[in-house]
Design an enzyme around this catalytic site. Structure first.
Site, PDB file in Angstrom:
ATOM      1  N   LYS A 195      -0.121   0.448  10.957  1.00 22.76           N
ATOM      2  CA  LYS A 195      -0.190   1.540   9.970  1.00 22.76           C
ATOM      3  C   LYS A 195      -1.107   1.117   8.812  1.00 22.76           C
ATOM      4  CE  LYS A 195       1.036   4.398   6.589  1.00 22.76           C
ATOM      5  NZ  LYS A 195       0.070   3.872   5.620  1.00 22.76           N
ATOM      6  N   GLU A 269       4.549  -9.717   2.381  1.00 22.97           N
ATOM      7  CA  GLU A 269       3.535 -10.321   1.490  1.00 22.97           C
ATOM      8  C   GLU A 269       3.384  -9.351   0.326  1.00 22.97           C
ATOM      9  OE1 GLU A 269       2.024 -13.095   1.511  1.00 22.97           O
ATOM     10  OE2 GLU A 269       2.498 -13.811   3.527  1.00 22.97           O
ATOM     11  N   CYS A 303      -4.017  -9.596  -4.097  1.00 20.83           N
ATOM     12  CA  CYS A 303      -2.642  -9.994  -4.415  1.00 20.83           C
ATOM     13  C   CYS A 303      -2.617 -11.355  -5.111  1.00 20.83           C
ATOM     14  CB  CYS A 303      -1.783 -10.011  -3.158  1.00 20.83           C
ATOM     15  SG  CYS A 303      -2.524 -10.933  -1.818  1.00 20.83           S
ATOM     16  N   GLU A 402       1.842  -6.674 -12.669  1.00 21.60           N
ATOM     17  CA  GLU A 402       0.648  -6.727 -11.823  1.00 21.60           C
ATOM     18  C   GLU A 402      -0.195  -5.483 -12.081  1.00 21.60           C
ATOM     19  OE1 GLU A 402       1.064  -6.237  -7.484  1.00 21.60           O
ATOM     20  OE2 GLU A 402      -0.299  -7.935  -7.289  1.00 21.60           O
TER      21      GLU A 402
HETATM   22  P1  NAP Z   1       2.097   0.282  -1.428  1.00 19.81           P
HETATM   23  O1  NAP Z   1       2.656   1.629  -1.731  1.00 19.81           O
HETATM   24  O2  NAP Z   1       2.992  -0.865  -1.418  1.00 19.81           O
HETATM   25  O3  NAP Z   1       1.334   0.424  -0.022  1.00 19.81           O
HETATM   26  C1  NAP Z   1       1.164  -0.584   0.945  1.00 19.81           C
HETATM   27  C2  NAP Z   1       1.346   0.005   2.329  1.00 19.81           C
HETATM   28  O4  NAP Z   1       2.697   0.449   2.497  1.00 19.81           O
HETATM   29  C3  NAP Z   1       0.492   1.213   2.604  1.00 19.81           C
HETATM   30  O5  NAP Z   1       0.130   1.259   3.957  1.00 19.81           O
HETATM   31  C4  NAP Z   1       1.446   2.335   2.262  1.00 19.81           C
HETATM   32  O6  NAP Z   1       1.087   3.542   2.804  1.00 19.81           O
HETATM   33  C5  NAP Z   1       2.730   1.827   2.831  1.00 19.81           C
HETATM   34  N1  NAP Z   1       3.931   2.411   2.245  1.00 19.81           N
HETATM   35  C6  NAP Z   1       4.065   3.034   1.044  1.00 19.81           C
HETATM   36  N2  NAP Z   1       5.355   3.398   0.844  1.00 19.81           N
HETATM   37  C7  NAP Z   1       6.052   2.983   1.935  1.00 19.81           C
HETATM   38  C8  NAP Z   1       7.427   3.054   2.311  1.00 19.81           C
HETATM   39  N3  NAP Z   1       8.340   3.603   1.522  1.00 19.81           N
HETATM   40  N4  NAP Z   1       7.790   2.533   3.510  1.00 19.81           N
HETATM   41  C9  NAP Z   1       6.862   1.948   4.316  1.00 19.81           C
HETATM   42  N5  NAP Z   1       5.550   1.867   4.001  1.00 19.81           N
HETATM   43  C10 NAP Z   1       5.149   2.369   2.824  1.00 19.81           C
HETATM   44  O7  NAP Z   1       0.905  -0.023  -2.408  1.00 19.81           O
HETATM   45  P2  NAP Z   1      -0.010   1.038  -3.172  1.00 19.81           P
HETATM   46  O8  NAP Z   1       0.777   2.242  -3.573  1.00 19.81           O
HETATM   47  O9  NAP Z   1      -1.204   1.289  -2.344  1.00 19.81           O
HETATM   48  O10 NAP Z   1      -0.419   0.192  -4.444  1.00 19.81           O
HETATM   49  C11 NAP Z   1       0.470   0.103  -5.518  1.00 19.81           C
HETATM   50  C12 NAP Z   1       0.485  -1.279  -6.083  1.00 19.81           C
HETATM   51  O11 NAP Z   1       0.890  -2.201  -5.087  1.00 19.81           O
HETATM   52  C13 NAP Z   1      -0.855  -1.810  -6.530  1.00 19.81           C
HETATM   53  O12 NAP Z   1      -1.230  -1.357  -7.776  1.00 19.81           O
HETATM   54  C14 NAP Z   1      -0.606  -3.277  -6.479  1.00 19.81           C
HETATM   55  O13 NAP Z   1       0.053  -3.672  -7.643  1.00 19.81           O
HETATM   56  C15 NAP Z   1       0.299  -3.439  -5.304  1.00 19.81           C
HETATM   57  N6  NAP Z   1      -0.451  -3.838  -4.091  1.00 19.81           N
HETATM   58  C16 NAP Z   1      -0.322  -5.101  -3.652  1.00 19.81           C
HETATM   59  C17 NAP Z   1      -1.043  -5.498  -2.540  1.00 19.81           C
HETATM   60  C18 NAP Z   1      -0.964  -6.895  -2.023  1.00 19.81           C
HETATM   61  O14 NAP Z   1      -1.880  -7.331  -1.329  1.00 19.81           O
HETATM   62  N7  NAP Z   1       0.099  -7.617  -2.278  1.00 19.81           N
HETATM   63  C19 NAP Z   1      -1.880  -4.619  -1.880  1.00 19.81           C
HETATM   64  C20 NAP Z   1      -1.961  -3.315  -2.342  1.00 19.81           C
HETATM   65  C21 NAP Z   1      -1.235  -2.942  -3.443  1.00 19.81           C
HETATM   66  P3  NAP Z   1       0.131   4.521   1.961  1.00 19.81           P
HETATM   67  O15 NAP Z   1      -0.930   3.714   1.320  1.00 19.81           O
HETATM   68  O16 NAP Z   1      -0.427   5.354   3.011  1.00 19.81           O
HETATM   69  O17 NAP Z   1       1.001   5.179   0.972  1.00 19.81           O
END
Ligand code: NAP
Ligand code: MG
Length: 498
Positions: A195, A269, A303, A402
């Site tokens: 996904k 992660e 990250c 973050e």
């Molecule tokens: P996120 O919501 O955690 O998204 C990561 C992945 O999880 C995406 O594929 C997302 O899908 C999916 N997802 C979202 N809600 C989910 C749920 N309830 N159950 C299962 N999967 C789910 O991250 P984001 O909204 O894109 O970013 C928000 C913040 O997360 C960023 O500002 C940053 O602080 C952090 N982040 C951290 C990393 C890292 O490498 N550790 C990477 C990205 C973001 P969709 O994108 O399609 O919603």
């Protein structure tokens, strides 16, 4: 801020252009392209222009069930029949195909994510290396014979694939973060429902196609595009045995809780707020350049970004002034423009979030030494210039949370014990770095820092063989190396009475 002239999708090569123009993108389930069961779609956006690239199928729970069933079929049929050597050779073949299609994949990644094309090419090269590393593993997965006390007993262990794996990845390194998960699963003989993030679905779809071209059985690598609801449906799907997730700590907690209830295997992660410490005897040229790269690489959307800079008090002004100079000279622009050093942020949501943090820093009394003005000018892209705050208190939101954007906070410190305590005063523990010429201080501080990765006189060194992961709220488990292979294997102990 000077955002450079817009280089848009027009800059694409024929192969990438053809993929983008080939109509709405569909799910890949059991080797077949398919619409979402309820016909829903979403748009993926070019973050340099805020224009739609193409439509993509939005998978729901019915699709998650179909994909998990296809994966189960592969696990119980053709995947099981593949011997280890054959699995290995298919993985090498896939690595060659990714390499051969690397130019197209890099362009799609740059277009979808916004990152500079040169960085996207680096991602693809790292993706190939990662897959090659794990391609060597299938023939080395061995059990043991156990010297048990019982008489006339042969006791041995067998390593078996953990089952159907749901792999949910973010948008910051779409294909590379994907391969961090896909490669060990394939090496272990596990089928995958993959996904990608809604912001960056394109390269995942190409990966699924290339896996089929390489000769992997249908259903071995299914691609379920969609949004957070799609990911959530996948975690809830009873046909999934293991979940591997990279993303926000907030969503990670939710997934961890769900997997706790269903007892699915899970690795996480998550986020970070990583401290980067410049000691008084550091090689300053190296430390400043490395610290700059450590935060602003990928526009801070990493990250393990070194987002909290601690500088020994006597050096503080010099270091922050030189960092501010670098930041002011940075070329911010569309990823497909060859002069770009910092691309746009990935989405309007991230742009608003980062802007919100910059505003909160100013409101809490921190001082902008560079940047600070997000600018969506020039075609409506999500550009934020590299930003540096000084006059920061440890308690401010910009120093604790973050941001996931090109925003660095810098704070002075006086001694080693103090800086170690302040560096560790965070819920996160993904990475930490330090710069010094004193070998004793280097090891002393490295041992005091609570982080899964400690960088000494460098930032972000990585290799497929070296474990990567977080302490505390930065995650559970390790990716890369043989540690991550273990996460895709069960151990079966067999007792034979002779
Ligand atoms: P996120 O919501 O955690 O998204 C990561 C992945 O999880 C995406 O594929 C997302 O899908 C999916 N997802 C979202 N809600 C989910 C749920 N309830 N159950 C299962 N999967 C789910 O991250 P984001 O909204 O894109 O970013 C928000 C913040 O997360 C960023 O500002 C940053 O602080 C952090 N982040 C951290 C990393 C890292 O490498 N550790 C990477 C990205 C973001 P969709 O994108 O399609 O919603
Ligand atoms: Mg999200």
């Amino acid at each position: 801020m000077a955002v450079m002239a817009t280089a848009t999708a027009d800059a694409l090569s024929p192969a990438a252009r053809e993929f983008v123009d080939s109509g709405p993108k569909r799910l890949l389930i059991g080797g077949e392209h398919a619409e979402a069961a309820d016909g829903r779609t979403f748009e993926t956006i070019d973050p340099a222009t805020a224009e739609v690239i193409c439509e993509v199928a939005l998978g729901g729970s019915e699709d998650a069930a179909r994909a998990a069933a296809a994966a189960r079929g592969a696990l119980e049929g053709p995947l099981r029949k593949l011997n280890a050597a054959k699995r290995s050779s298919l993985m090498y073949a896939l690595a060659e195909l990714i390499k051969a299609n690397g130019a197209e994949l890099a362009e799609l990644e740059s277009l979808d994510n916004g990152k500079p094309l040169a960085a996207a090419k680096g991602d693809i090269a790292a993706t190939v290396n990662h897959l090659r590393y794990y391609a060597g593993w299938p023939t080395k997965i061995e059990g043991e014979t156990i010297p048990v006390s019982a008489r006339d007993v042969l006791c041995y262990t067998v390593r078996e694939p953990v089952g159907v794996c749901a792999q949910i990845v973010p948008w910051n390194f779409p294909l590379l973060m994907g391969m961090w998960k896909v490669a060990p699963a394939l090496a272990a003989g596990c089928p995958i429902v993959f996904k990608p993030a809604e912001q960056t679905p394109l390269t995942a779809l190409r990966l699924g196609e290339l896996a089929l071209e390489a000769g992997f059985p249908e259903g071995a690598l299914n691609v379920l595009t969609g949004d957070g609801t799609t990911g959530s449906a996948l975690v809830d799907e009873p046909g999934v045995d293991k979940v591997a997730f990279t993303g926000s700590t907030e969503v990670g907690r939710e997934i961890g809780a769900k997997c706790g209830r269903s007892l699915k295997r899970v690795t996480l992660e998550l986020g970070g707020k990583s401290p980067n410490i410049i000691l008084p005897d550091a090689d300053l040229d190296r430390a400043i350049k490395g610290s700059y790269e450590g935060i602003y690489f990928n526009s801070g959307q990493a990250c393990n970004a070194g987002s909290r800079l601690f500088v020994e008090r006597d050096l503080f002004d010099e270091v922050t002034e030189r960092l501010a100079d670098y930041a002011r000279e940075a070329k911010v622009g569309p990823g497909l423009d060859p002069d770009t050093q910092l691309g746009p942020l990935v989405s309007q949501e991230q742009f608003d979030r980062v802007k919100g943090y910059i505003d909160s820093g100013v409101q809490e009394g921190a001082e902008l030494a560079a940047g600070g003005s997000p600018d969506s000018a020039d075609g409506g892209g999500y550009f934020v210039e590299p930003t540096l705050f000084v006059g920061v208190e440890d308690s401010m939101r910009i120093a604790r949370e973050e941001i996931f954007g090109p925003v660095l906070v810098a704070m002075p410190f006086d001694d080693l014990e103090e800086v170690a305590r302040r560096a560790n005063d965070t819920e996160y523990g993904l990475a930490a770095g330090l710069w010094t010429r004193d070998v004793s201080n280097a090891h002393k501080l490295a041992s005091m820092l609570q982080a899964g990765n400690v960088y000494v006189n460098t930032w972000g060194g990585g290799d497929p063989a070296a474990p990567f992961g977080g302490y505390k709220a930065s995650g559970i488990g390790r990716e890369k190396g043989h540690a991550n292979l273990d996460a895709y294997l069960e151990t079966k102990t067999v007792w034979v009475q002779l």
